[in-house]
Write an enzyme that holds these catalytic residues in place. Structure first.
Site, PDB file in Angstrom:
ATOM      1  CB  CYS A 388      -0.999  -0.052   1.152  1.00 30.84           C
ATOM      2  SG  CYS A 388      -2.493   0.848   0.759  1.00 30.84           S
ATOM      3  CG  HIS A 514      -3.528  -3.781   3.232  1.00 27.33           C
ATOM      4  ND1 HIS A 514      -2.619  -3.249   4.099  1.00 27.33           N
ATOM      5  CD2 HIS A 514      -4.179  -2.735   2.681  1.00 27.33           C
ATOM      6  CE1 HIS A 514      -2.709  -1.927   4.083  1.00 27.33           C
ATOM      7  NE2 HIS A 514      -3.653  -1.602   3.233  1.00 27.33           N
ATOM      8  CD  GLU A 516      -1.141  -6.402   5.223  1.00 23.03           C
ATOM      9  OE1 GLU A 516      -0.888  -6.665   4.026  1.00 23.03           O
ATOM     10  OE2 GLU A 516      -1.377  -5.247   5.624  1.00 23.03           O
TER      11      GLU A 516
HETATM   12  N1  GLN Z   1      -1.995   6.633   2.848  1.00 23.71           N
HETATM   13  C1  GLN Z   1      -2.107   5.878   1.651  1.00 23.71           C
HETATM   14  C2  GLN Z   1      -3.488   5.993   1.037  1.00 23.71           C
HETATM   15  O1  GLN Z   1      -4.428   6.351   1.695  1.00 23.71           O
HETATM   16  C3  GLN Z   1      -1.755   4.416   1.898  1.00 23.71           C
HETATM   17  C4  GLN Z   1      -2.691   3.723   2.841  1.00 23.71           C
HETATM   18  C5  GLN Z   1      -2.166   2.403   3.348  1.00 23.71           C
HETATM   19  O2  GLN Z   1      -0.950   2.148   3.336  1.00 23.71           O
HETATM   20  N2  GLN Z   1      -3.032   1.564   3.873  1.00 23.71           N
HETATM   21  O3  GLN Z   1      -3.665   5.705  -0.109  1.00 23.71           O
END
Ligand code: GLN
Length: 550
Positions: A388, A514, A516
């Site tokens: 992310c 994600h 994970e």
């Molecule tokens: N801050 C970034 C976004 O909102 C990444 C979010 C994250 O890593 N879950 O896109």
């Protein structure tokens, strides 16, 4: 016993006393596992007494990671344990807070549902809690529903939940209701003595609230001698064989077996008048066998901004444990604060690591450190997994250093950047509320044939969970691809880039989702499994190189 679709599930309520963080989540997941291993279908839900509608807006420092389900619910990290232990899918209905309960009641009040009545904690709030206790029951899918009550018995916030549990017993009847109370049994080193008083105290509070625990689980550093068990049984009004010892374990995955030894589920089955059967834990034991007998070891760096509180990256750490067992290779994590990384110290801080994971996150703090770490791993062919925000930093680094856009950035970090390589989607631009407004939950993703991720997953269509606002800006895609960073995973509907990988690098993968959140004991996530495998390979090659250089 084969799972029978019963209209009404048996309900087990798990409460805890004196301190939170006692491990109620792990005990609940272990009971669930032991029942599942006997052929029952089980789900677990958590009721949290705080007023936030969900943990989505909570700082990870305060509450650990926010776990996201397929249906896009932002939930307590214990739901991650439930999914990882049981291999089940949870949903919004599995995590309910005081905030959500009040929100529902107030919405009903405004709609006029209460027909002029004064709306009160009892019965309106408690009725709403109970209807949520029983919501998952409606499907008729479950033999058991385990409900973990967050917080501690005796807290002001917990009172309506405890009262609702008391009423639930009357509604369900004794054969369908069971109460388990988890307690800390402190060992006083100075006195060389196990203390029973705190247990007696919180059980007393439960009894005052009208709940007699059926089973007492005692978290303890030292084994519970029979005299202590007798004392606890007597004072807490439970049968002697219902006093269960839960010794501190080396791994959370040992807990089901410890509970098996203590005959916890046998007590559950006998109290609920169900026949006792033998659990089939062969796969679980095979996993533990591999986890505990690694033949190799690698060290992987986890670069993030919340490294002082490992709970902030719970699912990532657990995914490494699953992947470690699968590879029969111990994974040692080096937690590196992204704020501490500079061009000067990066080589020292990442020295001897065989892989680097750059963690998810929000906001500006630590961003430059993450970008510096990524430049180092990219240029040194070290295996890299960016999740992310980790992917977004990899995109920024590549744009700055390879595509010659020195001011490239995500608009989350630099709203005025001339090269917004990561940007908000148009639909997101007018949103001002923080809670529940991200791209949340499971989205489909199509993998490009011939790419690394296609080989890793072994298929073309996957579904993964998201929690973010910002996206790769497709206006730059051609330039990235021409320079060797390709979009190997794309959302088939929106065309949003979900995975980027470097062609000229042994293992450099960033995911907008994600992974994970979907790794479980019985289904370790392929990206983590292959990342650990790549790290092991890297370690061997670097070792050979060192030997040749000697
Ligand atoms: N801050 C970034 C976004 O909102 C990444 C979010 C994250 O890593 N879950 O896109």
């Amino acid at each position: 016993m084969a799972s029978q679709k019963s209209k009404t599930a048996k309900h087990i309520f798990v409460t805890g006393g004196v301190t939170s963080s006692l491990g109620k989540g792990i005990i609940s997941a272990s009971i669930g596992k032991l029942l599942q291993a006997r052929g029952f279908s089980v789900t677990i839900q958590k009721f949290d007494p705080y007023i936030n509608i969900d943990p989505g807006t909570l700082n990870p420092y305060e509450h650990g990671e926010c776990y996201v389900t397929d249906d896009g619910a932002e939930t307590d990290l214990d739901l991650g344990h439930y999914e990882r232990f049981l291999g089940i899918k949870t949903s919004q209905d599995n995590n309910v807070t005081t905030g959500r309960i009040y929100n529902n009641v107030i919405t009903k009040e405004r709609r006029g549902d209460y027909l002029g009545k004064t709306v009160q904690v009892i019965p309106h709030i408690t009725d709403e809690i109970k209807s949520n206790f029983f919501k998952l029951d409606k499907s008729g899918d479950f033999d058991f529903i385990i409900t973990e009550i967050g917080g501690c018995v005796g807290d002001i916030e917990s009172l309506p939940f405890i009262e609702a549990v008391r009423q639930a017993k009357l509604d369900l009847g004794p054969n369908n209701f069971l109460s388990i109370h988890l307690k800390l049994r402190p060992y006083l080193n100075a006195a060389k003595e196990l203390k029973t008083k705190p247990t007696q105290h919180s059980v007393k509070q439960l009894l005052e609230a009208g709940i007699q625990p059926d089973i007492l689980v005692c978290r303890t550093e030292k084994p519970l001698p029979i005299e202590i068990r007798k004392k606890l049984a007597l004072f807490c009004n439970v049968q002697l064989n219902s006093v269960i010892e839960a010794m501190d374990a080396e791994s959370i995955y040992d807990v089901p077996l410890l509970m098996l030894k203590e005959k916890l589920t046998e007590r559950v089955l006998s109290k609920l008048k169900l026949p006792k059967t033998e659990p089939d834990l062969d796969e679980w034991k095979a996993f533990l066998g591999k986890l505990k007998n690694p033949t190799e070891e690698v060290e992987i760096g986890l670069v993030g901004k919340y490294v002082e509180l490992p709970d902030a990256y719970k699912s990532i750490a657990e995914s490494f444990i699953h992947a470690s067992a699968e590879n029969e290779c111990a994974v040692k994590l080096r937690w590196i604060s992204s704020e501490s990384i500079t061009q000067v110290n990066v080589a020292d801080l990442l020295d001897n690591l065989s892989g680097i994971l750059v963690a998810p996150g929000f906001g500006e703090r630590g961003i430059e450190g993450k970008i510096t770490a990524i430049q180092y791993v990219r240029e040194n062919n070290i295996p890299f997994l960016g999740i992310c925000l980790g992917l977004q930093c990899a995109v920024t680094e590549f744009a700055r250093n390879e595509l010659k856009m020195p001011q490239a950035a995500s608009t989350e970090i630099h709203p005025q950047t001339p090269d917004p390589v990561i940007d908000l989607m148009n639909e997101q631009k007018n949103i001002t509320e923080m809670g529940g407004t991200m791209r949340l939950g499971a989205y489909a993703c199509t993998l490009r044939k011939g790419s690394k991720v296609h080989a890793i997953y072994g298929k073309s269509k996957i579904s993964e969970r998201h929690r973010h606002r910002y996206e790769f800006n497709n206006q730059y895609l051609e330039e990235f691809e021409n320079a060797g960073m390709i979009a190997s995973g794309v959302n088939p509907k929106s065309n949003l880039v979900e995975i980027l990988e470097l062609q000229e690098h042994p293992w450099f993968i960033g995911t907008q989702f994600h992974p994970e959140l979907k790794s479980t004991v019985q289904n370790p996530h392929p990206l983590f499994v292959k990342f650990v495998e790549a790290a092991l390979k890297f370690k061997k090659i670097s070792y050979k190189r060192e030997v040749i250089n000697l």
